[in-house]
Design a protein around this motif. Structure first.
Motif, PDB file in Angstrom:
ATOM      1  N   ARG A   1       0.852  -1.192   0.000  1.00 55.10           N
ATOM      2  CA  ARG A   1       0.000   0.000   0.000  1.00 55.10           C
ATOM      3  C   ARG A   1       0.890   1.245   0.000  1.00 55.10           C
ATOM      4  O   ARG A   1       1.917   1.279   0.674  1.00 55.10           O
ATOM      5  CB  ARG A   1      -0.862   0.019   1.263  1.00 55.10           C
TER       6      ARG A   1
ATOM      7  N   ASN B   1      -3.203  -0.117  -3.796  1.00 53.03           N
ATOM      8  CA  ASN B   1      -3.973   0.818  -2.992  1.00 53.03           C
ATOM      9  C   ASN B   1      -3.157   2.106  -2.833  1.00 53.03           C
ATOM     10  O   ASN B   1      -2.024   2.070  -2.372  1.00 53.03           O
ATOM     11  CB  ASN B   1      -4.229   0.146  -1.628  1.00 53.03           C
TER      12      ASN B   1
ATOM     13  N   GLN C   1      -2.227   6.015   7.301  1.00 54.94           N
ATOM     14  CA  GLN C   1      -2.640   4.941   8.217  1.00 54.94           C
ATOM     15  C   GLN C   1      -2.195   3.545   7.804  1.00 54.94           C
ATOM     16  O   GLN C   1      -1.653   2.807   8.586  1.00 54.94           O
ATOM     17  CB  GLN C   1      -4.172   4.950   8.390  1.00 54.94           C
ATOM     18  N   TYR C   2      -2.430   3.165   6.560  1.00 54.85           N
ATOM     19  CA  TYR C   2      -2.194   1.765   6.167  1.00 54.85           C
ATOM     20  C   TYR C   2      -1.020   1.602   5.199  1.00 54.85           C
ATOM     21  O   TYR C   2      -0.840   0.537   4.616  1.00 54.85           O
ATOM     22  CB  TYR C   2      -3.478   1.189   5.530  1.00 54.85           C
TER      23      TYR C   2
ATOM     24  N   ASP D   1       2.521   0.983   3.444  1.00 52.88           N
ATOM     25  CA  ASP D   1       3.817   0.328   3.619  1.00 52.88           C
ATOM     26  C   ASP D   1       4.906   1.307   3.181  1.00 52.88           C
ATOM     27  O   ASP D   1       5.931   1.446   3.826  1.00 52.88           O
ATOM     28  CB  ASP D   1       3.894  -0.934   2.745  1.00 52.88           C
TER      29      ASP D   1
ATOM     30  N   LYS E   1       4.369   5.194  11.617  1.00 59.04           N
ATOM     31  CA  LYS E   1       4.347   3.920  12.358  1.00 59.04           C
ATOM     32  C   LYS E   1       5.613   3.129  12.062  1.00 59.04           C
ATOM     33  O   LYS E   1       6.227   3.304  11.007  1.00 59.04           O
ATOM     34  CB  LYS E   1       3.136   3.097  11.897  1.00 59.04           C
TER      35      LYS E   1
ATOM     36  N   GLN F   1       7.011   1.507   8.479  1.00 64.02           N
ATOM     37  CA  GLN F   1       6.669   2.273   7.268  1.00 64.02           C
ATOM     38  C   GLN F   1       7.975   2.829   6.679  1.00 64.02           C
ATOM     39  O   GLN F   1       8.844   3.296   7.416  1.00 64.02           O
ATOM     40  CB  GLN F   1       5.700   3.413   7.598  1.00 64.02           C
TER      41      GLN F   1
END
Ligand code: NDP
Ligand code: 5RP
Length: 345
Positions: free
Chosen positions: A2, A25, A71-72, A74, A97, A100
């Motif tokens: 992502r 995504n 948020q999601y 990579d 995070k 990432q």
């Protein structure tokens, strides 16, 4: 995989479309409402055009909320002029995070170091990568459409820490098969061709830009004498790289490997590069060609030279000249890369 792309400008839109087309995504972030609104009102659809290839894709998310956008992810791609790297690094450092990976497209000279130093202050150990240049030569032609004039054959990518370059590049190549691992971020930083191609022609054509003349930047803005001057800047860049035991291609060789242009001299090569033939000069003097490429490209190269006691009189005079014209102190406001040695293991 992502992806979050920061910056819905020329390059950001190109990456977003390219990745979405393959089913990845993609979340797109830009801080300016006027940049994201046209895409939102177009039902998140953007259009990509390269030569005969024309397609439209629908992005998963387009937002001006940075936290929401990452948020999601990579991979977080930073596709903005380098003069906002520092601000962005602070904004990201507090919310990023673990695991990432941030990639600067491109770092210009030392972008990854700027990010790493700021992330360290927040005890964030994320891998930071930078490319030598943007993969695409492209321009947004309206709020939702990007025109790609050319793609480089490959683009060098290095990370901090440097032993992750190969792994990161090979993951990314599953989605975008155009990256080649470079030794370390010194190699990406000293292959920064923006430093060579942008500031000098811009300064030498500044009256045309102030007079709102429309002209082709590479084709009309770089005449034989300007091209010879550019070669002198380029020679100094190569000299600095040598002092760090790095062999970097000269501008002529670079155009050949990146765009497949074959010629025996730089002027001719710039004229022949199809990817450059449609690129018009900036419409304002407040352009990244100076505001990015003097303080974030030429200045750190000059500092790297000073560190090794290498003379770069032409680069220094161009920095001084640009500073006088723009009434700024680019040398002191620009990147100094004093922490470089920590990161080029
Ligand atoms: N485009 C190209 O063909 C190439 C680009 N590059 C490099 O790639 C990087 C990205 O280039 P590109 O996509 O063309 O850049 P853009 O000029 O399109 O800018 C990208 C995004 O950053 C935003 N931005 C600009 N200034 C600021 C600011 N002060 N604060 C916050 N956001 C800002 C822009 O907003 P806004 O539109 O409002 O300015 C835009 O949304 C740059 O480093 C560039 O030098 C390298 C080679 C080729
Ligand atoms: O080959 C490049 C050097 O980075 C760019 O693709 C070239 O400079 C065209 O892009 P721009 O003029 O928009 O930077």
């Amino acid at each position: 995989m992502r992806f979050t792309i920061i910056g819905a400008g020329n390059g950001g839109l190109a990456f977003a479309a390219f990745l979405s087309k393959q089913g990845y995504n993609v979340n797109l972030f830009d801080k300016f409402t006027e940049i994201i609104e046209p895409i939102q009102t177009n039902n998140n659809k953007i259009e990509f055009n390269e030569d005969k290839e024309n397609y439209s894709v629908q992005l998963d998310v387009i937002t001006d909320n940075l936290n929401e956008s990452i948020q999601y992810a990579d991979f977080i791609f930073v596709v903005t002029p380098a003069f906002i790297h520092e601000t962005l690094a602070y904004e990201l450092a507090s919310i990023i995070k673990k695991k990432q990976i941030v990639i600067l497209h491109p770092g210009r000279t030392g972008g990854a170091i700027i990010f790493k130093n700021i992330f360290n202050k927040f005890n964030k150990n994320n891998i930071i990568g930078e490319t030598e240049t943007l993969l695409f030569s492209c321009r947004k032609i309206n709020g939702t459409k990007v025109k790609v004039y050319g793609k480089k054959n490959y683009v060098g990518l290095a990370t901090i820490p440097s032993d992750k370059s190969v792994e990161v590049t090979s993951s990314l190549n599953q989605a975008i098969p155009y990256f080649k691992p470079f030794e370390n971020i010194l190699e990406t930083s000293l292959n920064n061709m923006g430093a060579v191609f942008h500031p000098a022609p811009l300064i030498f054509n500044i009256n045309r830009i102030e007079n709102k003349e429309e002209f082709k930047f590479y084709l009309d803005g770089i005449t034989p004498l300007i091209s010879t001057y550019i070669e002198k800047i380029d020679q100094e860049r190569i000299k600095v790289a040598k002092a760090y035991n790095l062999e970097v291609p000269n501008a002529l060789e670079w155009l050949n490997t990146k765009y497949g242009v074959k010629s025996s001299n730089l002027y001719d090569s710039l004229q022949k590069n199809k990817s450059y033939s449609s690129i018009t000069a900036p419409s304002t003097v407040m352009t990244r060609y100076v505001l990015e490429d003097v303080p974030m490209s030429l200045v750190p190269i000059s500092h790297l030279a000073k560190e090794k006691k290498i003379e770069v009189p032409i680069i220094n005079s161009l920095i001084k000249f640009a500073s006088d014209i723009y009434n700024k102190d680019f040398y002191n406001e620009g990147r100094n890369l004093k922490d470089l040695s920590m990161y080029i293991d």
